[in-house]
Design an enzyme around this catalytic site. Structure first.
Site, mmCIF file in Angstrom:
data_model
loop_
_atom_site.group_PDB
_atom_site.id
_atom_site.type_symbol
_atom_site.label_atom_id
_atom_site.label_comp_id
_atom_site.label_asym_id
_atom_site.label_seq_id
_atom_site.Cartn_x
_atom_site.Cartn_y
_atom_site.Cartn_z
ATOM 1 N N ASP A 174 0.869 -1.168 0.000
ATOM 2 C CA ASP A 174 0.000 0.000 0.000
ATOM 3 C C ASP A 174 0.910 1.224 0.000
ATOM 4 O O ASP A 174 1.861 1.285 0.778
ATOM 5 C CB ASP A 174 -0.828 -0.027 1.296
ATOM 6 N N HIS A 211 -11.206 -3.034 3.591
ATOM 7 C CA HIS A 211 -11.112 -2.705 5.015
ATOM 8 C C HIS A 211 -11.871 -1.436 5.398
ATOM 9 O O HIS A 211 -11.840 -1.027 6.552
ATOM 10 C CB HIS A 211 -9.639 -2.560 5.396
ATOM 11 N N ASP A 212 -12.523 -0.799 4.422
ATOM 12 C CA ASP A 212 -13.302 0.416 4.704
ATOM 13 C C ASP A 212 -14.798 0.201 4.535
ATOM 14 O O ASP A 212 -15.570 1.152 4.685
ATOM 15 C CB ASP A 212 -12.879 1.553 3.754
ATOM 16 N N GLU A 225 -6.753 3.596 -5.621
ATOM 17 C CA GLU A 225 -8.022 3.687 -4.893
ATOM 18 C C GLU A 225 -8.782 4.867 -5.475
ATOM 19 O O GLU A 225 -8.299 6.002 -5.445
ATOM 20 C CB GLU A 225 -7.794 3.899 -3.395
ATOM 21 N N ASP A 282 -3.203 4.709 -2.168
ATOM 22 C CA ASP A 282 -4.274 5.221 -1.311
ATOM 23 C C ASP A 282 -4.834 6.547 -1.859
ATOM 24 O O ASP A 282 -4.071 7.406 -2.316
ATOM 25 C CB ASP A 282 -3.686 5.448 0.093
#
Ligand code: NOJ
Length: 520
Positions: A99, A319-320, A258, A195
């Site tokens: 990431d 994970h969000d 993302e 990200d």
């Protein structure tokens, strides 16, 4: 047909490192833990692992606040652990994706410590400082601006105030961050998930965002404004292309972005002539309602908006976001899995999805996520989808010998890898079969997607290439239906007894039943 790159036919498995496997009993997952579970991933059949941030961090946002882009946080292990993990991942024929968090650092990053030390510091302009705030809102609640007493100016933070935004208009920032990418690329990592890629550049005039007329009370407060000037700026695309250039200087790497954006804007992130992200994340399935009609619309829109040469990708969870089995229910989660595994392009799955793992309820005193702490009670908390992987039914779930950082929940006594291994009817085996089938039938990866239709509760589509055609028929309801299907043999179904059956004309599908037919 042109040979595909590894990431084009990959199933990527996302690991939230705090929650996958703890090796030292501190209740938090780590790199050694991940290494010890690689055989599980090989057996599952995935091709690549994406690990959420593992860099040194004060953990205000659990690693998305990076204090050193070229290190490993002690909580997760050492650089030697990382090197060993990377070697063993590669030794098993898997790829490793890290990431990369470019939009902001931690407020404890030495760059920011310097930047805030005085107005004349050489790193002052590495961050975004202003005399007056504008109306921009943080994604985690409140203003995006924090006043700094010592130097009498405000700095921008699109997330927590412990996550100051970098100033990507400054060439020194670019150079330093690109060096960080090279550090890992030189080690041999196979790519990055970038990200909040759509947020990196902000309006250079800092104009106020307009009010969002669609805002409804109870939504998160940042939705009060439309993100016209602090997101998806035209200049961002040149930066994405430059970043891609850094990664592309190495052989066989991938850049995933993302990108929470409406479809047309999302497509912009493939870049002019494909010079942007290899894969701007496609979150259509996270955002649409769970009905045949809206899923058909989402798939159709995405598929037809793809620019020439752009490679598709699909995601059901991360994970969000609430876990898919909580969002659509455990039975529909199987249908969702069959949907994901029969869509074209690169797939990303979130750890635990293969178990039909659900959100774990988190009591107010157990809350860890700063998003929930800042705006409690409106469903912003991400802890429920970040709970430890249940490897067995023991109190620590085989995840830890200590006290897990988030609870495992009650369901883990039944829903766990060891229990599912013994029962061929369970989701884990269904995932293994689907992934294996995807490898055997190239049409599922690279075939065309057509005839996406919704008829009542039934979603149907065709996949095809020069050698074979497949029809997918999914019952997205909790009652039986009688759809028309193509003539052929059922290769795979949510209900195992159906496999091998010859079908033609009108057939009955049970509640939440889906089938994959090899068309004759
Ligand atoms: C997106 C990440 O996925 C999320 O977990 C994080 O909180 C924000 N970016 C800020 O980095």
């Amino acid at each position: 047909m042109q040979e595909l790159k590894w990431w084009q036919h990959a199933v990527v498995y996302q690991i939230y490192p705090r929650s996958f496997q703890d090796s030292n009993g501190d209740g938090v997952g780590d790199l050694e833990g991940i290494r010890s579970r690689l055989d599980y991933l090989v057996e599952l059949g995935v091709d690549a692992v994406w690990i959420s941030p593992i860099y040194p961090s004060p953990m205000a946002d659990f690693g998305y606040d990076v204090a050193d882009y070229c290190g490993i946080d002690k909580l997760f292990g050492t650089m030697e652990d990382f090197d060993r993990l990377l070697a063993e991942v590669h030794g098993r024929g898997l790829k490793l994706i890290l990431d990369f968090v470019p939009n902001h650092t931690s407020d404890e990053h030495p760059w920011f410590v310097e930047s805030r030390s005085s107005r004349t510091n050489l790193k002052r302009d590495w961050y975004i400082w202003r005399d007056e705030p504008n109306n921009w809102l943080s994604h985690f609640g409140g203003s995006s601006w924090e006043f700094d007493e010592k130097t009498g100016q405000y700095y921008l933070h699109s997330f927590l105030k412990q996550q100051p935004d970098l100033n990507w208009r400054n060439p020194e920032v670019k150079a330093a961050m690109f060096d960080a990418l090279r550090f890992w690329l030189d080690k041999g990592v196979d790519g990055f998930r970038v990200d909040v890629m759509w947020l990196m550049i902000k309006d250079d005039e800092f104009r106020d965002n307009p009010a969002n007329p669609g805002y409804r009370p109870g939504e998160k407060s940042s939705h009060r404004l439309l993100p016209v000037y602090d997101a998806d700026q035209p200049e961002n695309h040149a930066l994405v292309a430059e970043m891609r250039g850094v990664i592309d200087a190495y052989k066989d790497r991938v850049m995933i972005g993302e990108t929470y954006l409406p479809v047309q804007q999302l497509m912009g992130y493939y870049g002019k002539d494909g010079t942007g992200a290899n894969l701007p994340f496609n979150f259509q399935l996270l955002q649409c309602a769970w009905s045949a009609e809206s899923v058909a619309r989402a798939i159709g829109e995405y598929n037809s908006a793809l620019p020439p040469g752009a490679w598709p990708n699909w995601v059901l969870g991360n994970h969000d976001q609430p876990r898919i089995a909580s969002r659509v229910g455990v039975r529909q989660a199987r249908v969702a899995a069959l949907l994901l595994m029969t869509l074209p392009g690169t797939l990303t799955m979130y750890y635990g999805e293969e178990l039909g793992m659900r959100n774990v309820p988190i009591a107010p005193e157990q809350v860890q996520d700063p998003a929930e702490k800042n705006e409690p009670g409106i469903g912003q908390g991400r802890d429920p989808e970040r709970t430890p992987m249940p490897w067995d039914g023991s109190p620590g779930g085989g995840f830890t010998t200590g006290e897990p950082w988030l609870p495992l929940g009650d369901e883990h006594a039944q829903v766990n890898v060891a229990a599912f291994e013994r029962d061929k009817g369970q989701m884990l085996h269904f995932y293994r079969r689907m992934i294996a089938l995807r490898r055997e039938h190239a049409v599922l990866v690279s075939g065309t997607l057509s005839e996406v239709t919704a008829e009542g509760a039934v979603l149907r589509y065709l996949r095809g290439n020069e050698t074979e055609r497949m029809q997918v028929v999914l019952n997205m309801s909790h009652y039986a239906v009688r759809p028309e299907v193509a003539r052929g043999v059922v290769l795979l179904g949510t209900h195992a007894e159906r496999v091998g059956e010859r079908v033609e004309g009108t057939i009955e599908l049970k509640a939440a039943e889906g089938i994959l037919i090899r068309v004759e």
